[in-house]
Design an enzyme around this catalytic site. Structure first.
Site, short mmCIF file in Angstrom:
data_model
loop_
_atom_site.label_atom_id
_atom_site.label_comp_id
_atom_site.label_asym_id
_atom_site.label_seq_id
_atom_site.Cartn_x
_atom_site.Cartn_y
_atom_site.Cartn_z
N PRO A 171 1.86 9.97 -0.79
CG PRO A 171 2.49 12.19 -0.32
CD PRO A 171 1.77 11.00 0.28
CE1 TYR A 172 8.19 4.18 -1.45
CE2 TYR A 172 6.50 2.91 -0.31
CZ TYR A 172 7.70 2.97 -0.99
OH TYR A 172 8.41 1.81 -1.22
#
Length: 391
Positions: A198-199
């Site tokens: 997700p980063y």
């Protein structure tokens, strides 16, 4: 009774007259003072002065960037909500550059669009360096929505404010995590972006928003995708000081120093079964001083209506085991190492090809000795065992 009253009235009038006179004198003195103006110098453009908004300027990388900008005579406004940053770093910068009109700090959350618009309405920014973001791969797998909001949504808010208030230059802090796990090394700017956590996904979405907007804008845009950041200010003024509750998600250098200081019992290396020579991850470690230099060069070279995308790394991959040995050497400590299972979302090998940034921005990493970068950071850590709380 009448006689007494008549004596008091002139006394009251006299006191009132003196008070008015003193007030007028104070106003005159203040107006004549060089530090007093009807509007702040931060609220107007000045010929020969570039005013840079540094989001996340109280954080590790943002504070180092602010130090360099101030040293190079830029005017700087830091905006930070201090959720990951340190007010202590801001105070260090304020002590180093106390002159009026050099540096101001604004406590605000970029997730508050009204606050962001108010900041832009009250300040005359020439450029934005957008660092503010949560930035831990492992944490992003546990709290994905937080990352999409903090990175992607907040970048949109900043971009909208820039458009509304005609701020023409954006230097965006991105990451090699947008590439995911490419099939071939080294990574170039043309390497397909397939983020796996997700980063990285949130950063790529933010990049896409910026790129889409730039197609119909005269904004000067520079996107810097950088690799694993280490080191600290060679002058010993700034360092990395993550909050205690975030240490488990932090950089390997921070964990190594914590182990050397006895704050934690040892260093945990996650993953020994990667398809690499020694089984541990391979990363490209870039010194924060070099990284900041790349940002300043990008700011200097940014052109209206143009977009520059650059990898910022050394071009050399080092395994985690190599890093640990360099850290042991830098600290002189006997560090206990525990080998654990892989961390979710991590990738085996990633290192850069920095040819493009060298050719176009005349930038080259200078602090490429891993042990030296760690030694510099270690000196700050030893002098500040409680972070900026011991400054």
């Amino acid at each position: 009774m009448d006689f007494g009253d008549s004596r008091r009235k002139p006394n009251v009038v006299g006191k009132f007259t003196v008070a008015v006179a003193l007030t007028v004198m104070c106003i005159i003195v203040l107006k004549q003072s060089p530090g007093f103006t009807s509007t702040s110098v931060f609220s107007r453009h000045e010929i020969g002065v570039t005013h840079v908004l540094v989001t996340g300027g109280a954080g590790y990388i943002g504070s180092h960037a602010t130090l360099r900008l101030l040293r190079d005579n830029y005017r700087v406004t830091i905006v930070d909500n201090l959720s990951r940053g340190n007010m202590g770093a801001v105070r260090v910068l304020q002590r180093l550059f106390p002159e009026p009109g050099r540096l101001q700090f604004i406590y605000a959350d970029l997730g508050d669009a009204k606050a962001v618009n108010k900041i832009f309405s009250e300040n005359a920014f020439d450029a934005v360096m957008h660092f503010a973001a949560v930035a831990y791969v492992g944490e992003s797998t546990l709290e994905p929505l937080r990352y999409y909001h903090n990175i992607t949504s907040n970048t949109l808010t900043v971009l909208e404010a820039m458009a509304a208030y005609n701020v023409k230059t954006l230097i965006y802090s991105s990451t090699c995590a947008t590439y995911g796990e490419p099939d071939t090394m080294p990574i170039t700017e043309a390497t397909p972006q397939n983020p796996i956590n997700p980063y990285g996904k949130a950063k790529k979405m933010a990049e896409d928003i910026i790129l889409d907007f730039s197609k119909r804008s005269e904004m000067a845009v520079m996107i810097l995708r950088y690799f694993n950041v280490i080191g600290s200010d060679p002058g010993g003024r700034l360092g990395e000081a993550p909050r205690p509750e975030l240490r488990e998600h932090g950089r390997i250098s921070g964990a190594c120093f914590d182990a050397a200081l006895g704050i934690i019992p040892g260093l945990k290396v996650r993953g020994t079964d990667y398809p690499t020579a020694d089984g541990t991850c391979i990363r490209d470690y870039i010194d924060v001083t070099d990284l900041v230099d790349a940002h300043v060069k990008a700011l200097d070279k940014a052109q209206p209506g143009k977009v520059g995308i650059y990898n910022v790394g050394t071009g050399h991959g080092r395994s985690v085991k190599e890093f640990v040995e360099a850290c042991k050497s830098a600290t002189g400590a006997s560090i206990k190492v525990s080998f654990l299972t892989r961390r979710p979302g991590d990738y085996a090998e990633v290192y850069s090809d920095p040819s493009k940034i060298h050719d176009e921005l005349n930038w080259t990493a200078r602090y490429i000795d891993l042990r030296e970068s760690l030694s510099t950071a270690w000196k700050w850590q030893k002098a500040h065992p409680n972070g900026y709380g011991s400054a």
